[in-house]
Design an enzyme around this catalytic site. Structure first.
Site, PDB file in Angstrom:
ATOM      1  N   ASP A  90       0.693  -1.162   0.036  1.00 22.44           N
ATOM      2  CA  ASP A  90      -0.227  -0.065  -0.071  1.00 22.44           C
ATOM      3  C   ASP A  90       0.901   1.138  -0.032  1.00 22.44           C
ATOM      4  O   ASP A  90       0.645   2.142  -0.703  1.00 22.44           O
ATOM      5  CB  ASP A  90      -0.764  -0.066   1.259  1.00 22.44           C
TER       6      ASP A  90
ATOM      7  N   ASP B 100       7.151   3.837   3.036  1.00 25.03           N
ATOM      8  CA  ASP B 100       7.499   4.889   3.905  1.00 25.03           C
ATOM      9  C   ASP B 100       8.921   5.060   3.911  1.00 25.03           C
ATOM     10  O   ASP B 100       9.693   5.577   3.054  1.00 25.03           O
ATOM     11  CB  ASP B 100       6.652   4.891   5.202  1.00 25.03           C
TER      12      ASP B 100
ATOM     13  N   LYS C  19       5.608   8.022   0.512  1.00 24.13           N
ATOM     14  CA  LYS C  19       5.744   9.291   1.075  1.00 24.13           C
ATOM     15  C   LYS C  19       7.076   9.996   0.692  1.00 24.13           C
ATOM     16  O   LYS C  19       8.013   9.492   0.851  1.00 24.13           O
ATOM     17  CB  LYS C  19       5.838   9.058   2.784  1.00 24.13           C
TER      18      LYS C  19
ATOM     19  N   PHE D 218       0.339  11.086   8.340  1.00 26.87           N
ATOM     20  CA  PHE D 218      -0.253   9.822   8.896  1.00 26.87           C
ATOM     21  C   PHE D 218      -1.662   9.651   7.833  1.00 26.87           C
ATOM     22  O   PHE D 218      -2.587  10.415   8.184  1.00 26.87           O
ATOM     23  CB  PHE D 218      -0.562   9.643  10.107  1.00 26.87           C
ATOM     24  N   VAL D 219      -1.538   8.630   7.075  1.00 22.67           N
ATOM     25  CA  VAL D 219      -2.639   8.665   6.249  1.00 22.67           C
ATOM     26  C   VAL D 219      -3.413   7.134   6.593  1.00 22.67           C
ATOM     27  O   VAL D 219      -2.956   6.271   6.893  1.00 22.67           O
ATOM     28  CB  VAL D 219      -2.708   8.450   4.549  1.00 22.67           C
TER      29      VAL D 219
ATOM     30  N   ASP E  94      -4.806   1.660   7.920  1.00 21.41           N
ATOM     31  CA  ASP E  94      -5.472   1.819   9.143  1.00 21.41           C
ATOM     32  C   ASP E  94      -4.874   2.519   9.949  1.00 21.41           C
ATOM     33  O   ASP E  94      -3.526   2.849   9.915  1.00 21.41           O
ATOM     34  CB  ASP E  94      -5.574   0.294   9.637  1.00 21.41           C
TER      35      ASP E  94
ATOM     36  N   ARG F 103      -9.982   0.975   7.490  1.00 21.04           N
ATOM     37  CA  ARG F 103      -9.184   0.367   6.307  1.00 21.04           C
ATOM     38  C   ARG F 103     -10.232   0.247   4.934  1.00 21.04           C
ATOM     39  O   ARG F 103     -10.063   0.360   3.819  1.00 21.04           O
ATOM     40  CB  ARG F 103      -8.887  -1.112   6.486  1.00 21.04           C
TER      41      ARG F 103
HETATM   42  P1  XMP Z   1       8.187   1.374   5.881  1.00 23.03           P
HETATM   43  O1  XMP Z   1       8.600   2.249   6.709  1.00 23.03           O
HETATM   44  O2  XMP Z   1       8.732  -0.115   5.971  1.00 23.03           O
HETATM   45  O3  XMP Z   1       6.617   1.214   6.270  1.00 23.03           O
HETATM   46  O4  XMP Z   1       8.344   1.655   4.425  1.00 23.03           O
HETATM   47  C1  XMP Z   1       5.710   0.582   5.334  1.00 23.03           C
HETATM   48  C2  XMP Z   1       4.510   0.290   6.128  1.00 23.03           C
HETATM   49  O5  XMP Z   1       4.285   1.224   7.268  1.00 23.03           O
HETATM   50  C3  XMP Z   1       2.938   1.412   7.418  1.00 23.03           C
HETATM   51  N1  XMP Z   1       2.842   2.834   7.373  1.00 23.03           N
HETATM   52  C4  XMP Z   1       1.529   3.319   7.470  1.00 23.03           C
HETATM   53  N2  XMP Z   1       0.365   2.952   7.835  1.00 23.03           N
HETATM   54  N3  XMP Z   1      -0.814   5.114   7.570  1.00 23.03           N
HETATM   55  C5  XMP Z   1      -0.966   3.696   7.589  1.00 23.03           C
HETATM   56  O6  XMP Z   1      -2.132   3.383   7.948  1.00 23.03           O
HETATM   57  C6  XMP Z   1       0.466   5.590   7.102  1.00 23.03           C
HETATM   58  O7  XMP Z   1       0.594   6.916   6.941  1.00 23.03           O
HETATM   59  C7  XMP Z   1       1.710   4.873   7.028  1.00 23.03           C
HETATM   60  N4  XMP Z   1       3.014   4.839   6.938  1.00 23.03           N
HETATM   61  C8  XMP Z   1       3.824   3.857   6.993  1.00 23.03           C
HETATM   62  C9  XMP Z   1       2.031   0.423   6.677  1.00 23.03           C
HETATM   63  O8  XMP Z   1       1.953  -0.692   7.079  1.00 23.03           O
HETATM   64  C10 XMP Z   1       3.511   0.140   5.473  1.00 23.03           C
HETATM   65  O9  XMP Z   1       3.214  -1.132   4.781  1.00 23.03           O
END
Ligand code: XMP
Length: 169
Positions: free
Chosen positions: A94, A97, A125, A146-147, A153, A159
Site C-alpha cells: 500500500d 514510507d 511518502k 499519517f494517512v 489503518d 481500512r
Molecule cells: P516502511 O517504513 O517499512 O513502512 O516503508 C511501510 C509500512 O508502514 C505502514 N505505514 C503506514 N500505515 N498510514 C498507515 O496506515 C501511514 O501513513 C503509514 N506509513 C507507513 C504501512 O503498514 C506500510 O506497509
C-alpha cells in the site's frame, strides 16, 4: 479527516497502473504477492484490470508502529506464500514510507530463485525513504502525514474507506 485522494482519483490511477503493468509483462504469467493487510483494496482493484495470466500470493508484514511514524521491529509471516521458484513476481504494498519493509521483502524474495521481481506501491511518502530501493510502479507521491483508508489503518480501523485521508493524530 481531510481527504487526500478521492475514490475516483484512486480508481483512475489504479487502472492506469494496471495498463502499464499489462504492457510491461505482455502476456507473461505473473505472480502478484500482496503484503497484508494494507494491500487488500489495491490488490483487489488492480487485478480486476489485469488481462494477464496471473496468480495471487500473500504474506503478512507489520512493524508495530501503531500511531507513530517511527518503524518498529519488522515481523514477517510467509506461511501463505506459494512456491515462487521460476516465477515473475510483482510485490505489491500500500505505502512506501522508510522503505524498511519492502527492502527486507525484496531481499527475501530474491533468495527464492524467482525469474524476476518488481515492486508496485500505491503511495510513496515524499522525503521519508531511508533504505535504497527501486520501485517499478507507484501510484501517488503524498506528503509526510499519517494517512488512512483504502486498506490503510489506524489501530485496524478505517481500512474500508474508499478514499485516502489524512488522520490528525
Ligand atoms: P516502511 O517504513 O517499512 O513502512 O516503508 C511501510 C509500512 O508502514 C505502514 N505505514 C503506514 N500505515 N498510514 C498507515 O496506515 C501511514 O501513513 C503509514 N506509513 C507507513 C504501512 O503498514 C506500510 O506497509
Amino acid at each position: 479527516m481531510k481527504i487526500l485522494l478521492s475514490a475516483d482519483d484512486i480508481q483512475r490511477r489504479v487502472a492506469e497502473m494496471a495498463q502499464q503493468i499489462a504492457d510491461d509483462y505482455r502476456g507473461q504469467s505473473v505472480t502478484i504477492v500482496g503484503v497484508l493487510t494494507g494491500c487488500l483494496m489495491f490488490l483487489a482493484d488492480l487485478v480486476r484490470h489485469l488481462d494477464l495470466p496471473l496468480r495471487i500470493g500473500l504474506l503478512q508484514a507489520s512493524s508495530y508502529r501503531g500511531a507513530t511514524t517511527t518503524p518498529g521491529l519488522l515481523r514477517v509471516q510467509l506461511e501463505l506464500l506459494p512456491d515462487l521458484r521460476g516465477r515473475h513476481v510483482l510485490l505489491l504494498d500500500d505505502i512506501l514510507d522508510t522503505g524498511q519493509t519492502l527492502a527486507y521483502l525484496n531481499r527475501h524474495l530474491q533468495t527464492l530463485d524467482v525469474a524476476s521481481l518488481r515492486i508496485a506501491v500505491l503511495l510513496r511518502k515524499e522525503g521519508r525513504q531511508q533504505v535504497p530501493l527501486h520501485v517499478d510502479y507507484r501510484g501517488f507521491d503524498i506528503p509526510d502525514a499519517f494517512v488512512v483508508g483504502y486498506g490503510l489503518d489506524y489501530n485496524d480501523e478505517y481500512r474500508h474507506l474508499p478514499y485516502v485521508a489524512v488522520l490528525n493524530l
